[in-house]
Write an enzyme that holds these catalytic residues in place. Structure first.
Site, PDB file in Angstrom:
ATOM      1  N   ASN A   2       0.861  -1.184   0.000  1.00 47.19           N
ATOM      2  CA  ASN A   2       0.000   0.000   0.000  1.00 47.19           C
ATOM      3  C   ASN A   2       0.898   1.234   0.000  1.00 47.19           C
ATOM      4  O   ASN A   2       1.604   1.502   0.974  1.00 47.19           O
ATOM      5  CB  ASN A   2      -0.901  -0.034   1.243  1.00 47.19           C
ATOM      6  CG  ASN A   2      -1.867   1.130   1.307  1.00 47.19           C
ATOM      7  OD1 ASN A   2      -1.471   2.289   1.171  1.00 47.19           O
ATOM      8  ND2 ASN A   2      -3.132   0.841   1.547  1.00 47.19           N
ATOM      9  N   GLY A  56       0.312   4.356   0.265  1.00 47.12           N
ATOM     10  CA  GLY A  56       0.029   5.324   1.320  1.00 47.12           C
ATOM     11  C   GLY A  56       0.653   4.914   2.636  1.00 47.12           C
ATOM     12  O   GLY A  56       1.262   5.736   3.334  1.00 47.12           O
ATOM     13  N   LYS A  57       0.519   3.641   2.991  1.00 52.38           N
ATOM     14  CA  LYS A  57       1.106   3.159   4.239  1.00 52.38           C
ATOM     15  C   LYS A  57       2.631   3.210   4.185  1.00 52.38           C
ATOM     16  O   LYS A  57       3.286   3.588   5.160  1.00 52.38           O
ATOM     17  CB  LYS A  57       0.644   1.730   4.524  1.00 52.38           C
ATOM     18  CG  LYS A  57      -0.811   1.603   4.927  1.00 52.38           C
ATOM     19  CD  LYS A  57      -1.134   0.167   5.288  1.00 52.38           C
ATOM     20  CE  LYS A  57      -2.593   0.015   5.688  1.00 52.38           C
ATOM     21  NZ  LYS A  57      -2.914  -1.378   6.080  1.00 52.38           N
ATOM     22  N   GLU A  96      -1.615 -13.683   1.496  1.00 54.60           N
ATOM     23  CA  GLU A  96      -3.048 -13.690   1.763  1.00 54.60           C
ATOM     24  C   GLU A  96      -3.280 -13.412   3.251  1.00 54.60           C
ATOM     25  O   GLU A  96      -2.672 -14.059   4.110  1.00 54.60           O
ATOM     26  CB  GLU A  96      -3.651 -15.038   1.395  1.00 54.60           C
ATOM     27  CG  GLU A  96      -5.162 -15.079   1.523  1.00 54.60           C
ATOM     28  CD  GLU A  96      -5.751 -16.397   1.088  1.00 54.60           C
ATOM     29  OE1 GLU A  96      -6.986 -16.548   1.178  1.00 54.60           O
ATOM     30  OE2 GLU A  96      -4.979 -17.285   0.673  1.00 54.60           O
ATOM     31  N   ASP A 148      -1.256  -3.513   9.961  1.00 57.61           N
ATOM     32  CA  ASP A 148      -2.621  -3.873   9.571  1.00 57.61           C
ATOM     33  C   ASP A 148      -3.536  -2.895  10.268  1.00 57.61           C
ATOM     34  O   ASP A 148      -3.419  -2.672  11.482  1.00 57.61           O
ATOM     35  CB  ASP A 148      -2.984  -5.312   9.940  1.00 57.61           C
ATOM     36  CG  ASP A 148      -4.198  -5.781   9.139  1.00 57.61           C
ATOM     37  OD1 ASP A 148      -4.083  -5.853   7.901  1.00 57.61           O
ATOM     38  OD2 ASP A 148      -5.251  -6.054   9.733  1.00 57.61           O
ATOM     39  N   SER A 149      -4.396  -2.274   9.495  1.00 56.42           N
ATOM     40  CA  SER A 149      -5.214  -1.203  10.054  1.00 56.42           C
ATOM     41  C   SER A 149      -6.581  -1.200   9.408  1.00 56.42           C
ATOM     42  O   SER A 149      -6.797  -1.810   8.352  1.00 56.42           O
ATOM     43  CB  SER A 149      -4.530   0.155   9.850  1.00 56.42           C
ATOM     44  OG  SER A 149      -4.214   0.360   8.490  1.00 56.42           O
ATOM     45  N   PHE A 204      -5.066   8.898   2.479  1.00 59.25           N
ATOM     46  CA  PHE A 204      -5.512   7.827   1.585  1.00 59.25           C
ATOM     47  C   PHE A 204      -6.617   7.049   2.278  1.00 59.25           C
ATOM     48  O   PHE A 204      -6.956   7.296   3.436  1.00 59.25           O
ATOM     49  CB  PHE A 204      -4.340   6.907   1.219  1.00 59.25           C
ATOM     50  CG  PHE A 204      -3.764   6.141   2.391  1.00 59.25           C
ATOM     51  CD1 PHE A 204      -4.123   4.834   2.636  1.00 59.25           C
ATOM     52  CD2 PHE A 204      -2.871   6.750   3.263  1.00 59.25           C
ATOM     53  CE1 PHE A 204      -3.604   4.128   3.707  1.00 59.25           C
ATOM     54  CE2 PHE A 204      -2.329   6.059   4.337  1.00 59.25           C
ATOM     55  CZ  PHE A 204      -2.709   4.743   4.560  1.00 59.25           C
ATOM     56  N   TYR A 223      -9.804   5.722   3.866  1.00 58.57           N
ATOM     57  CA  TYR A 223     -11.013   6.320   4.435  1.00 58.57           C
ATOM     58  C   TYR A 223     -10.759   7.691   5.080  1.00 58.57           C
ATOM     59  O   TYR A 223     -11.643   8.226   5.739  1.00 58.57           O
ATOM     60  CB  TYR A 223     -11.601   5.381   5.495  1.00 58.57           C
ATOM     61  CG  TYR A 223     -12.116   4.061   4.970  1.00 58.57           C
ATOM     62  CD1 TYR A 223     -13.459   3.893   4.625  1.00 58.57           C
ATOM     63  CD2 TYR A 223     -11.265   2.963   4.837  1.00 58.57           C
ATOM     64  CE1 TYR A 223     -13.931   2.682   4.159  1.00 58.57           C
ATOM     65  CE2 TYR A 223     -11.733   1.742   4.365  1.00 58.57           C
ATOM     66  CZ  TYR A 223     -13.069   1.608   4.026  1.00 58.57           C
ATOM     67  OH  TYR A 223     -13.537   0.396   3.562  1.00 58.57           O
TER      68      TYR A 223
END
Length: 217
Positions: free
Chosen positions: A20, A22-23, A50, A79-80, A165, A167
């Site tokens: 990701n 953004g992360k 996965e 993980d968020s 990014f 939400y």
């Protein structure tokens, strides 16, 4: 998650176990002052594992352990997700999956909004939510440590702002008139290890714990 000392990171290389962008950017900004060379998983040609866990911790561990084992380097994974109270905590760990394979977060925000309207959630109190971020630091020998950060707020509609990014344009943290999507990176994450300020965002709060345990001193 036991209360025991964790290994310090004293310079060198670190894999940011995320695809990701953004992360990766946010973690890179946070870690930059500590002299670590942090490269994203994509730089190592790693596939996305996965995410089969039932918790933020389990999914962060899956990503961090996969990167650490594949590269022989310590790996930091995040993980968020956004947990909406009126939706029993959804989308939660499935926040990215609600955006679909195209990562259409506007569609995901519309889905949340439609569900809130259907639930009659038409006041700030009924539209309460919180962001969660869990960082997992994994070592090639299997050792790992977890750091969790949360921030509460309110779901707004329509989304506002084009910063951040996911939400971010949908979420106004408690005590603020602006959404994460309207905040600069400094305003969203700004924290001071020197002055003990924890930062605003969920990721900054998790990172502050990680920094104190693994980077400081």
């Amino acid at each position: 998650m036991a209360d025991r000392p964790v290994r310090k990171l004293a310079g060198g290389r670190l894999v940011v176990a995320s695809h990701n962008e953004g992360k990766v950017r946010e973690i890179g900004d946070l870690i930059a002052p500590y002299g670590l060379i942090a490269g994203p998983a994509a730089d190592h040609g790693l596939p996305e594992p996965e995410e089969t866990g039932a918790t933020f911790e389990e999914n962060a561990s899956i990503k961090a352990q996969a990167a650490a084992q594949a590269t022989g380097l310590p790996a930091l994974a995040d993980d968020s997700g956004l947990c909406v109270d009126a939706l029993d905590g959804d989308p939660g760990i499935y926040a990215a999956r609600w955006a679909g394979p195209q990562r259409d977060f506007f569609a995901a925000m519309e889905k949340v909004q439609d569900l809130l309207v259907a639930a009659g959630a038409d006041t700030d109190e009924l539209r309460s939510a919180h962001f969660v971020a869990v960082l997992c630091l994994a070592w090639p020998d299997g050792e790992e440590a977890f750091f969790r950060g949360e921030v509460g707020g309110t779901i707004v509609w329509p989304p506002r702002g084009d910063q951040g990014f996911g939400y971010d344009p949908f979420f106004r943290p408690h005590g603020y008139d602006t959404t994460f999507g309207e905040m600069s990176a400094e305003a969203k994450h700004g924290w001071s290890a020197e002055h003990g300020e924890p930062g605003l965002s969920h990721r900054a709060r998790a990172f502050a714990k990680f920094a104190q345990a693994c980077l400081d001193g």
